[in-house]
Design a protein around this motif. Structure first.
Motif, PDB file in Angstrom:
ATOM      1  N   SER A  56       0.825  -1.207   0.000  1.00  0.00           N
ATOM      2  CA  SER A  56       0.000   0.000   0.000  1.00  0.00           C
ATOM      3  C   SER A  56       0.862   1.261   0.000  1.00  0.00           C
ATOM      4  CB  SER A  56      -0.936   0.002   1.207  1.00  0.00           C
ATOM      5  OG  SER A  56      -0.192  -0.085   2.417  1.00  0.00           O
ATOM      6  N   THR A  57       1.979   1.204   0.736  1.00  0.00           N
ATOM      7  CA  THR A  57       2.896   2.353   0.768  1.00  0.00           C
ATOM      8  C   THR A  57       3.570   2.540  -0.586  1.00  0.00           C
ATOM      9  OG1 THR A  57       3.329   2.014   3.120  1.00  0.00           O
ATOM     10  CG2 THR A  57       4.933   3.330   1.902  1.00  0.00           C
ATOM     11  N   ALA A  58       4.035   1.439  -1.178  1.00  0.00           N
ATOM     12  CA  ALA A  58       4.672   1.507  -2.489  1.00  0.00           C
ATOM     13  C   ALA A  58       3.685   2.017  -3.536  1.00  0.00           C
ATOM     14  CB  ALA A  58       5.208   0.140  -2.891  1.00  0.00           C
ATOM     15  N   HIS A  59       2.432   1.594  -3.428  1.00  0.00           N
ATOM     16  CA  HIS A  59       1.409   2.027  -4.383  1.00  0.00           C
ATOM     17  C   HIS A  59       1.186   3.526  -4.305  1.00  0.00           C
ATOM     18  CE1 HIS A  59      -2.712   2.683  -5.920  1.00  0.00           C
ATOM     19  NE2 HIS A  59      -2.322   1.802  -6.829  1.00  0.00           N
ATOM     20  N   ARG A  60       1.156   4.084  -3.095  1.00  0.00           N
ATOM     21  CA  ARG A  60       0.951   5.522  -2.935  1.00  0.00           C
ATOM     22  C   ARG A  60       2.119   6.312  -3.529  1.00  0.00           C
ATOM     23  NH1 ARG A  60      -0.972   3.902   2.214  1.00  0.00           N
ATOM     24  NH2 ARG A  60       0.994   4.508   3.211  1.00  0.00           N
ATOM     25  N   LEU A  61       3.328   5.815  -3.328  1.00  0.00           N
ATOM     26  CA  LEU A  61       4.495   6.487  -3.889  1.00  0.00           C
ATOM     27  C   LEU A  61       4.485   6.439  -5.415  1.00  0.00           C
ATOM     28  CD1 LEU A  61       7.181   5.145  -1.407  1.00  0.00           C
ATOM     29  CD2 LEU A  61       6.500   7.544  -1.647  1.00  0.00           C
TER      30      LEU A  61
END
Length: 267
Positions: A56-61
Protein backbone atom coordinates in the motif's frame (compact mmCIF):
# COMPACT_ATOMS: atom_id res chain seq x y z
CA UNK A 1 6.40 -2.18 13.38
CA UNK A 2 7.72 -0.34 10.33
CA UNK A 3 9.76 2.81 10.94
CA UNK A 4 9.41 5.92 8.78
CA UNK A 5 13.03 6.84 9.34
CA UNK A 6 15.17 6.26 6.20
CA UNK A 7 18.59 4.69 6.31
CA UNK A 8 21.19 7.31 5.50
CA UNK A 9 24.88 7.07 4.65
CA UNK A 10 27.11 8.08 7.52
CA UNK A 11 29.45 10.25 5.46
CA UNK A 12 33.16 9.91 4.70
CA UNK A 13 34.15 7.04 2.41
CA UNK A 14 30.71 5.45 2.74
CA UNK A 15 28.97 8.41 1.11
CA UNK A 16 27.68 11.92 1.83
CA UNK A 17 26.63 12.93 5.31
CA UNK A 18 22.96 12.51 6.20
CA UNK A 19 20.82 15.65 5.87
CA UNK A 20 19.94 17.42 9.07
CA UNK A 21 16.20 16.98 8.54
CA UNK A 22 15.67 13.71 6.62
CA UNK A 23 12.31 13.07 4.94
CA UNK A 24 11.57 9.37 4.60
CA UNK A 25 8.90 9.65 1.89
CA UNK A 26 11.19 11.72 -0.32
CA UNK A 27 13.99 9.23 0.17
CA UNK A 28 11.74 6.34 -0.87
CA UNK A 29 10.49 8.20 -3.95
CA UNK A 30 14.07 8.88 -5.02
CA UNK A 31 14.97 5.23 -4.46
CA UNK A 32 12.10 4.26 -6.76
CA UNK A 33 13.35 6.62 -9.45
CA UNK A 34 16.80 5.04 -9.17
CA UNK A 35 15.19 1.60 -9.47
CA UNK A 36 13.84 2.56 -12.90
CA UNK A 37 17.42 3.22 -13.91
CA UNK A 38 18.27 -0.40 -13.10
CA UNK A 39 15.39 -2.11 -14.88
CA UNK A 40 13.02 -0.98 -17.65
CA UNK A 41 9.82 -2.02 -15.86
CA UNK A 42 8.81 -2.37 -12.23
CA UNK A 43 5.93 -4.25 -10.66
CA UNK A 44 4.24 -3.10 -7.47
CA UNK A 45 5.68 -6.10 -5.64
CA UNK A 46 9.17 -5.19 -6.95
CA UNK A 47 8.81 -1.65 -5.61
CA UNK A 48 7.57 -2.83 -2.21
CA UNK A 49 10.40 -5.35 -1.87
CA UNK A 50 13.02 -2.82 -2.99
CA UNK A 51 11.85 -0.28 -0.42
CA UNK A 52 11.05 -2.88 2.24
CA UNK A 53 7.60 -1.37 2.76
CA UNK A 54 4.02 -2.55 2.50
CA UNK A 55 2.44 -2.76 -0.97
CA UNK A 56 0.00 0.00 0.00
CA UNK A 57 2.90 2.35 0.77
CA UNK A 58 4.67 1.51 -2.49
CA UNK A 59 1.41 2.03 -4.38
CA UNK A 60 0.95 5.52 -2.93
CA UNK A 61 4.49 6.49 -3.89
CA UNK A 62 4.10 5.15 -7.43
CA UNK A 63 0.77 6.93 -7.75
CA UNK A 64 2.41 10.25 -6.91
CA UNK A 65 5.25 9.63 -9.36
CA UNK A 66 2.66 8.74 -11.99
CA UNK A 67 0.71 11.94 -11.22
CA UNK A 68 3.83 14.00 -11.87
CA UNK A 69 4.67 12.08 -15.05
CA UNK A 70 7.76 10.36 -13.71
CA UNK A 71 6.29 6.88 -14.27
CA UNK A 72 3.43 5.44 -16.26
CA UNK A 73 1.46 2.26 -15.68
CA UNK A 74 0.68 -0.19 -18.44
CA UNK A 75 -3.11 -0.71 -18.39
CA UNK A 76 -2.82 -4.39 -19.31
CA UNK A 77 0.21 -5.73 -17.42
CA UNK A 78 -0.10 -3.16 -14.58
CA UNK A 79 3.68 -2.81 -14.58
CA UNK A 80 5.26 0.64 -14.22
CA UNK A 81 7.62 2.19 -16.77
CA UNK A 82 9.61 5.45 -16.96
CA UNK A 83 7.23 8.30 -17.73
CA UNK A 84 7.67 11.37 -19.96
CA UNK A 85 8.96 13.61 -17.15
CA UNK A 86 11.62 11.08 -16.15
CA UNK A 87 12.59 10.48 -19.77
CA UNK A 88 12.87 14.23 -20.35
CA UNK A 89 15.24 14.63 -17.41
CA UNK A 90 17.29 11.57 -18.38
CA UNK A 91 17.60 12.62 -22.02
CA UNK A 92 18.51 16.20 -21.16
CA UNK A 93 21.35 14.91 -18.99
CA UNK A 94 22.37 12.29 -21.54
CA UNK A 95 22.50 14.85 -24.35
CA UNK A 96 25.12 16.82 -22.40
CA UNK A 97 27.43 13.81 -22.32
CA UNK A 98 30.32 13.82 -24.80
CA UNK A 99 29.71 10.39 -26.33
CA UNK A 100 32.88 10.52 -28.43
CA UNK A 101 34.98 11.20 -25.33
CA UNK A 102 33.30 8.57 -23.15
CA UNK A 103 32.48 5.75 -25.58
CA UNK A 104 34.85 6.51 -28.47
CA UNK A 105 38.01 4.97 -27.01
CA UNK A 106 36.14 1.79 -26.08
CA UNK A 107 34.62 1.48 -29.54
CA UNK A 108 38.00 1.93 -31.23
CA UNK A 109 39.62 -0.65 -28.96
CA UNK A 110 36.88 -3.21 -29.63
CA UNK A 111 37.05 -2.50 -33.36
CA UNK A 112 40.77 -3.26 -33.33
CA UNK A 113 40.25 -6.36 -31.22
CA UNK A 114 37.49 -7.84 -33.40
CA UNK A 115 38.85 -6.36 -36.65
CA UNK A 116 35.30 -5.24 -37.48
CA UNK A 117 33.14 -2.12 -37.31
CA UNK A 118 31.32 -1.38 -34.07
CA UNK A 119 28.41 0.96 -33.33
CA UNK A 120 26.61 2.41 -30.34
CA UNK A 121 22.88 2.83 -30.89
CA UNK A 122 20.01 4.44 -29.02
CA UNK A 123 16.34 3.43 -29.11
CA UNK A 124 13.97 6.20 -30.22
CA UNK A 125 10.46 4.78 -30.36
CA UNK A 126 10.48 2.03 -32.99
CA UNK A 127 13.71 3.38 -34.51
CA UNK A 128 17.35 3.00 -33.56
CA UNK A 129 19.74 5.91 -34.01
CA UNK A 130 23.47 5.25 -34.25
CA UNK A 131 25.24 7.80 -32.05
CA UNK A 132 28.85 6.57 -32.14
CA UNK A 133 30.90 4.31 -34.38
CA UNK A 134 34.37 2.98 -35.15
CA UNK A 135 35.00 1.43 -38.55
CA UNK A 136 36.96 -1.80 -38.79
CA UNK A 137 40.63 -1.65 -39.83
CA UNK A 138 40.34 -4.02 -42.81
CA UNK A 139 39.92 -2.90 -46.42
CA UNK A 140 36.61 -4.77 -46.78
CA UNK A 141 34.45 -3.63 -43.86
CA UNK A 142 30.99 -2.46 -42.92
CA UNK A 143 30.74 1.30 -43.37
CA UNK A 144 29.91 3.53 -40.42
CA UNK A 145 26.22 4.14 -39.76
CA UNK A 146 26.92 7.11 -37.51
CA UNK A 147 23.97 9.50 -37.51
CA UNK A 148 21.66 7.14 -39.38
CA UNK A 149 18.24 6.07 -38.11
CA UNK A 150 16.81 2.67 -39.04
CA UNK A 151 13.79 0.52 -38.07
CA UNK A 152 14.75 -1.12 -34.78
CA UNK A 153 13.36 -4.54 -35.73
CA UNK A 154 15.65 -4.68 -38.77
CA UNK A 155 18.93 -4.31 -36.87
CA UNK A 156 20.72 -6.31 -34.19
CA UNK A 157 21.17 -3.11 -32.16
CA UNK A 158 17.47 -2.36 -32.27
CA UNK A 159 16.50 -5.92 -31.44
CA UNK A 160 18.81 -5.96 -28.41
CA UNK A 161 17.00 -2.84 -27.22
CA UNK A 162 13.48 -4.02 -28.02
CA UNK A 163 14.19 -7.18 -26.01
CA UNK A 164 14.40 -4.99 -22.90
CA UNK A 165 10.80 -3.86 -23.34
CA UNK A 166 7.64 -5.63 -22.24
CA UNK A 167 5.25 -7.33 -24.66
CA UNK A 168 2.79 -4.51 -23.96
CA UNK A 169 5.41 -1.94 -25.01
CA UNK A 170 6.10 -3.90 -28.18
CA UNK A 171 2.39 -3.97 -28.98
CA UNK A 172 2.28 -0.20 -28.54
CA UNK A 173 5.28 0.36 -30.83
CA UNK A 174 4.01 -2.13 -33.42
CA UNK A 175 0.19 -1.93 -33.52
CA UNK A 176 0.03 -3.81 -36.86
CA UNK A 177 1.05 -7.42 -37.34
CA UNK A 178 2.78 -6.69 -40.65
CA UNK A 179 6.12 -4.91 -40.19
CA UNK A 180 8.08 -2.80 -42.61
CA UNK A 181 10.91 -4.76 -44.23
CA UNK A 182 14.22 -3.26 -45.31
CA UNK A 183 15.45 -6.46 -46.98
CA UNK A 184 13.96 -9.87 -47.73
CA UNK A 185 15.60 -11.09 -44.49
CA UNK A 186 14.01 -8.49 -42.19
CA UNK A 187 11.57 -9.58 -39.48
CA UNK A 188 8.22 -9.44 -41.25
CA UNK A 189 5.51 -9.85 -38.59
CA UNK A 190 4.91 -8.93 -34.97
CA UNK A 191 4.53 -12.62 -34.12
CA UNK A 192 7.97 -13.28 -35.60
CA UNK A 193 9.31 -10.30 -33.68
CA UNK A 194 8.01 -11.63 -30.35
CA UNK A 195 9.58 -15.01 -31.06
CA UNK A 196 12.94 -13.46 -31.83
CA UNK A 197 12.82 -11.21 -28.76
CA UNK A 198 12.20 -14.22 -26.51
CA UNK A 199 15.30 -15.87 -27.96
CA UNK A 200 17.37 -12.72 -27.37
CA UNK A 201 16.23 -12.47 -23.74
CA UNK A 202 17.30 -16.06 -23.16
CA UNK A 203 20.74 -15.86 -24.78
CA UNK A 204 21.58 -12.28 -23.80
CA UNK A 205 22.51 -10.98 -27.26
CA UNK A 206 20.90 -10.43 -30.67
CA UNK A 207 22.03 -11.54 -34.12
CA UNK A 208 21.11 -10.07 -37.49
CA UNK A 209 21.98 -11.57 -40.84
CA UNK A 210 21.20 -9.27 -43.76
CA UNK A 211 18.09 -7.93 -42.04
CA UNK A 212 19.16 -4.31 -42.53
CA UNK A 213 21.57 -4.61 -45.44
CA UNK A 214 22.45 -7.34 -47.90
CA UNK A 215 25.80 -8.95 -47.15
CA UNK A 216 26.03 -7.64 -43.57
CA UNK A 217 25.80 -9.64 -40.34
CA UNK A 218 26.00 -8.30 -36.78
CA UNK A 219 25.83 -9.16 -33.09
CA UNK A 220 24.59 -6.71 -30.43
CA UNK A 221 24.22 -6.48 -26.65
CA UNK A 222 22.50 -3.91 -24.42
CA UNK A 223 24.54 -1.29 -22.59
CA UNK A 224 23.71 -1.21 -18.86
CA UNK A 225 23.09 2.41 -17.84
CA UNK A 226 21.50 3.96 -14.78
CA UNK A 227 19.68 6.65 -16.78
CA UNK A 228 15.96 5.73 -16.68
CA UNK A 229 14.50 5.26 -20.14
CA UNK A 230 17.80 5.72 -21.99
CA UNK A 231 18.26 2.46 -23.88
CA UNK A 232 21.61 1.89 -25.57
CA UNK A 233 23.16 -1.11 -27.32
CA UNK A 234 26.57 -1.97 -28.76
CA UNK A 235 27.05 -3.97 -31.95
CA UNK A 236 29.81 -5.47 -34.07
CA UNK A 237 29.05 -5.67 -37.79
CA UNK A 238 30.91 -7.62 -40.46
CA UNK A 239 30.52 -8.99 -43.98
CA UNK A 240 28.42 -12.18 -43.69
CA UNK A 241 31.29 -14.43 -44.77
CA UNK A 242 33.37 -13.26 -41.78
CA UNK A 243 30.75 -13.73 -39.07
CA UNK A 244 29.12 -17.14 -38.66
CA UNK A 245 27.12 -18.82 -35.92
CA UNK A 246 30.18 -20.39 -34.29
CA UNK A 247 31.51 -16.89 -33.55
CA UNK A 248 28.38 -15.27 -32.10
CA UNK A 249 28.94 -16.16 -28.46
CA UNK A 250 32.60 -15.09 -28.43
CA UNK A 251 31.82 -11.78 -30.14
CA UNK A 252 28.95 -11.19 -27.71
CA UNK A 253 31.28 -11.80 -24.75
CA UNK A 254 33.67 -9.09 -25.99
CA UNK A 255 30.76 -6.71 -26.51
CA UNK A 256 29.29 -7.38 -23.05
CA UNK A 257 32.55 -6.40 -21.39
CA UNK A 258 32.83 -3.25 -23.51
CA UNK A 259 29.16 -2.37 -22.95
CA UNK A 260 29.67 -2.50 -19.19
CA UNK A 261 32.66 -0.20 -19.47
CA UNK A 262 30.65 2.28 -21.54
CA UNK A 263 27.72 2.07 -19.16
CA UNK A 264 29.95 2.76 -16.16
CA UNK A 265 31.35 5.86 -17.85
CA UNK A 266 28.00 7.21 -19.01
CA UNK A 267 26.36 6.58 -15.63
Amino acid sequence: MQSDAPEWPTGGAAGPAAPQYPIGSVDRALKLILLFGQQPQVRLTDAAAHLEVASSTAHRLLAMLQYRGFVRQDPVSKTYHPGPALLSVALSVFNRIDIDATAGPVLHRVSEQLRESVHLGMLEGAQVRFIAAAEGPTAVRVASRLGRTMPAHCTSTGMALLARLSDADIAHLYPDNELRRVTAHSVATRAELHKELRRIRQQGYSVNREGSEEGVASVAVPVPTRAPGVLLALNAAAPVHRLNSSQYRAVAAVLVEAAKEIGDQIG
